[in-house]
Design a protein around this motif. Structure first.
Motif, short mmCIF file in Angstrom:
data_model
loop_
_atom_site.label_atom_id
_atom_site.label_comp_id
_atom_site.label_asym_id
_atom_site.label_seq_id
_atom_site.Cartn_x
_atom_site.Cartn_y
_atom_site.Cartn_z
N ALA A 152 0.82 -1.21 0.00
CA ALA A 152 0.00 0.00 0.00
C ALA A 152 0.86 1.26 0.00
O ALA A 152 0.61 2.21 -0.75
CB ALA A 152 -0.94 -0.02 1.20
N SER A 153 1.88 1.29 0.85
CA SER A 153 2.71 2.49 0.99
C SER A 153 3.40 2.86 -0.32
O SER A 153 3.48 4.04 -0.68
CB SER A 153 3.77 2.28 2.08
OG SER A 153 3.16 2.14 3.34
N ASN A 154 3.92 1.85 -1.03
CA ASN A 154 4.64 2.14 -2.27
C ASN A 154 3.71 2.65 -3.37
O ASN A 154 4.09 3.53 -4.15
CB ASN A 154 5.39 0.89 -2.74
CG ASN A 154 6.64 0.64 -1.92
OD1 ASN A 154 7.32 1.57 -1.49
ND2 ASN A 154 6.95 -0.62 -1.67
N LEU A 155 2.48 2.11 -3.44
CA LEU A 155 1.53 2.60 -4.44
C LEU A 155 1.10 4.04 -4.13
O LEU A 155 0.95 4.86 -5.04
CB LEU A 155 0.31 1.68 -4.51
CG LEU A 155 0.56 0.30 -5.14
CD1 LEU A 155 -0.69 -0.55 -5.08
CD2 LEU A 155 1.05 0.43 -6.58
N ILE A 156 0.91 4.33 -2.85
CA ILE A 156 0.55 5.70 -2.45
C ILE A 156 1.71 6.65 -2.76
O ILE A 156 1.51 7.75 -3.31
CB ILE A 156 0.18 5.75 -0.96
CG1 ILE A 156 -1.13 5.00 -0.72
CG2 ILE A 156 0.06 7.20 -0.48
CD1 ILE A 156 -1.43 4.75 0.75
N ARG A 157 2.91 6.23 -2.42
CA ARG A 157 4.11 7.05 -2.70
C ARG A 157 4.21 7.35 -4.19
O ARG A 157 4.43 8.51 -4.58
CB ARG A 157 5.36 6.30 -2.22
CG ARG A 157 6.65 7.01 -2.48
CD ARG A 157 7.85 6.13 -2.07
NE ARG A 157 9.10 6.82 -2.28
CZ ARG A 157 9.73 6.92 -3.44
NH1 ARG A 157 9.20 6.33 -4.52
NH2 ARG A 157 10.87 7.58 -3.54
N ASP A 158 4.05 6.33 -5.02
CA ASP A 158 4.16 6.52 -6.47
C ASP A 158 3.11 7.50 -6.99
O ASP A 158 3.39 8.33 -7.86
CB ASP A 158 4.01 5.18 -7.20
CG ASP A 158 5.21 4.27 -6.99
OD1 ASP A 158 6.23 4.74 -6.47
OD2 ASP A 158 5.11 3.07 -7.33
N ARG A 159 1.90 7.41 -6.44
CA ARG A 159 0.82 8.29 -6.92
C ARG A 159 1.07 9.75 -6.52
O ARG A 159 0.81 10.67 -7.30
CB ARG A 159 -0.53 7.82 -6.37
CG ARG A 159 -1.70 8.64 -6.86
CD ARG A 159 -1.92 8.46 -8.36
NE ARG A 159 -2.67 9.55 -8.94
CZ ARG A 159 -3.30 9.48 -10.10
NH1 ARG A 159 -3.27 8.36 -10.80
NH2 ARG A 159 -3.96 10.52 -10.59
N ILE A 160 1.57 9.97 -5.31
CA ILE A 160 1.84 11.35 -4.89
C ILE A 160 2.93 11.96 -5.78
O ILE A 160 2.86 13.14 -6.14
CB ILE A 160 2.25 11.41 -3.41
CG1 ILE A 160 1.11 10.90 -2.52
CG2 ILE A 160 2.60 12.84 -3.01
CD1 ILE A 160 1.48 10.79 -1.05
N ILE A 161 3.92 11.17 -6.15
CA ILE A 161 4.98 11.66 -7.04
C ILE A 161 4.38 12.08 -8.39
O ILE A 161 4.76 13.11 -8.95
CB ILE A 161 6.07 10.59 -7.22
CG1 ILE A 161 6.85 10.41 -5.92
CG2 ILE A 161 7.02 10.97 -8.36
CD1 ILE A 161 7.82 9.26 -5.92
N VAL A 162 3.43 11.30 -8.89
CA VAL A 162 2.74 11.66 -10.14
C VAL A 162 2.04 13.01 -9.98
O VAL A 162 2.11 13.87 -10.87
CB VAL A 162 1.71 10.57 -10.53
CG1 VAL A 162 0.81 11.05 -11.67
CG2 VAL A 162 2.43 9.28 -10.94
N GLU A 163 1.37 13.20 -8.83
CA GLU A 163 0.66 14.46 -8.59
C GLU A 163 1.63 15.63 -8.46
O GLU A 163 1.33 16.75 -8.89
CB GLU A 163 -0.23 14.34 -7.34
CG GLU A 163 -1.34 13.31 -7.46
CD GLU A 163 -2.26 13.57 -8.63
OE1 GLU A 163 -2.67 14.74 -8.83
OE2 GLU A 163 -2.57 12.62 -9.38
N ILE A 164 2.79 15.40 -7.86
CA ILE A 164 3.81 16.46 -7.76
C ILE A 164 4.25 16.89 -9.15
O ILE A 164 4.40 18.09 -9.45
CB ILE A 164 5.02 15.97 -6.94
CG1 ILE A 164 4.63 15.78 -5.48
CG2 ILE A 164 6.19 16.97 -7.04
CD1 ILE A 164 5.69 15.08 -4.63
#
Length: 292
Positions: A152-164
């Motif tokens: 879960a943490s890695n998928l959330i991390r990846d998505r926030i980077i996309v939003e950045i």
């Protein structure tokens, strides 16, 4: 297949054990299985059934009515509820089920749907921060495996980077410089990445160092980058209960104002110090950064 005790189930679905037993006795809802030595347990399918039942109950369906439904009827109703991206409890359910199943497609689609509908700030506040706090606690107690938390943490991390990456940084005449890092023993980057998203949205400058930065390196980094502020996020229970000790170690190696966010800040009392600003929730973070 993983086996769950009733105390595990209590933590996973947020319903008291005596209520779960009452549902079982009165309505025969999700009766537990038994081992050869007659110990009661629930499996992963039982957990998902109970998560669906809780979702319907929290959205106005009485337990007596749910008990008369088939599993397919319950599943179909929950699917309909998931179409409402603003229903944060149902979206947390969807993320929980996807985590248990290691279903990357469902997890990513749920996350994307929430962000597209509500935006990242509201999604972090209402869905992701509560979800991550719950997952972390369940990992610590052994109710779920560490691999579930990492998934879960890695998928959330990846998505926030996309939003950045999507943010068009506005021009500021005199932007402030922020040093973003996590101290030793802190590995969870989602909150720090969210801070980076907010700062970029406000047109501020950031140096992002990521997780587990040695205390001994901080003075050299500050001397080289010359930040106006430093920013850390504390969420890991591995840090222990003396959060002030961790904050003190960071401040001993910095000579700039320190912003501290994360779930541990709201759980433990932070000693008031000069150059220290605790940010206890998303609203605090947004307001402070927008007012600079």
């Amino acid at each position: 297949m993983k086996k769950f005790s009733i105390s595990d189930i209590e933590g996973l679905i947020g319903i008291k054990a005596h209520t779960i037993r009452a549902w079982e006795i009165r309505y025969n809802l999700v009766p537990p299985k038994r081992t050869l030595t007659n110990i009661r347990y629930y499996d992963e399918e039982d957990l998902k059934s109970l998560l669906n039942i809780v979702a319907l109950n929290e959205n106005g369906y009485k337990i007596s009515k749910i008990a008369k439904m088939s599993k397919k009827q319950i599943s179909n109703l929950v699917t309909q509820l998931k179409a409402d991206w603003n229903n944060d409890s149902v979206q947390m359910l969807s993320l929980s089920n996807a985590t248990i199943d290691y279903d990357e497609e469902v997890f990513s689609n749920t996350l994307a749907g929430c962000i597209d509908e509500m935006g990242l700030i509201k999604t972090m506040d209402l869905v992701l921060f509560p979800f991550m706090k719950k997952v972390g606690m369940l990992w610590q107690t052994g109710a779920i495996d560490p691999s579930h938390e990492h998934f879960a943490s890695n998928l959330i991390r990846d998505r926030i980077i996309v939003e950045i990456d999507k943010v068009e940084k506005p021009h500021r005449e005199e932007p402030k410089r922020f040093l973003l890092f996590l101290p030793e023993a802190e590995m969870h980057e989602a909150g720090l990445l969210f801070a980076r998203y907010l700062l970029k949205s406000c047109g501020q400058e950031t140096l992002y160092l990521g997780s587990e930065i040695p205390y001994s390196d901080l003075k050299k980094i500050v001397a080289a980058y010359k930040p106006d502020y430093s920013f850390i996020v504390l969420t890991s229970l591995n840090l222990g209960k003396d959060i002030n000790k961790v904050v003190g170690k960071v401040m001993d190696n910095l000579n700039v104002p320190l912003l501290v966010a994360g779930s541990l800040i709201s759980e433990f009392d932070i000693l008031v110090k000069d150059q220290l600003t605790p940010l206890k929730n998303v609203c605090d973070m947004v307001e402070f950064l927008e007012d600079l």
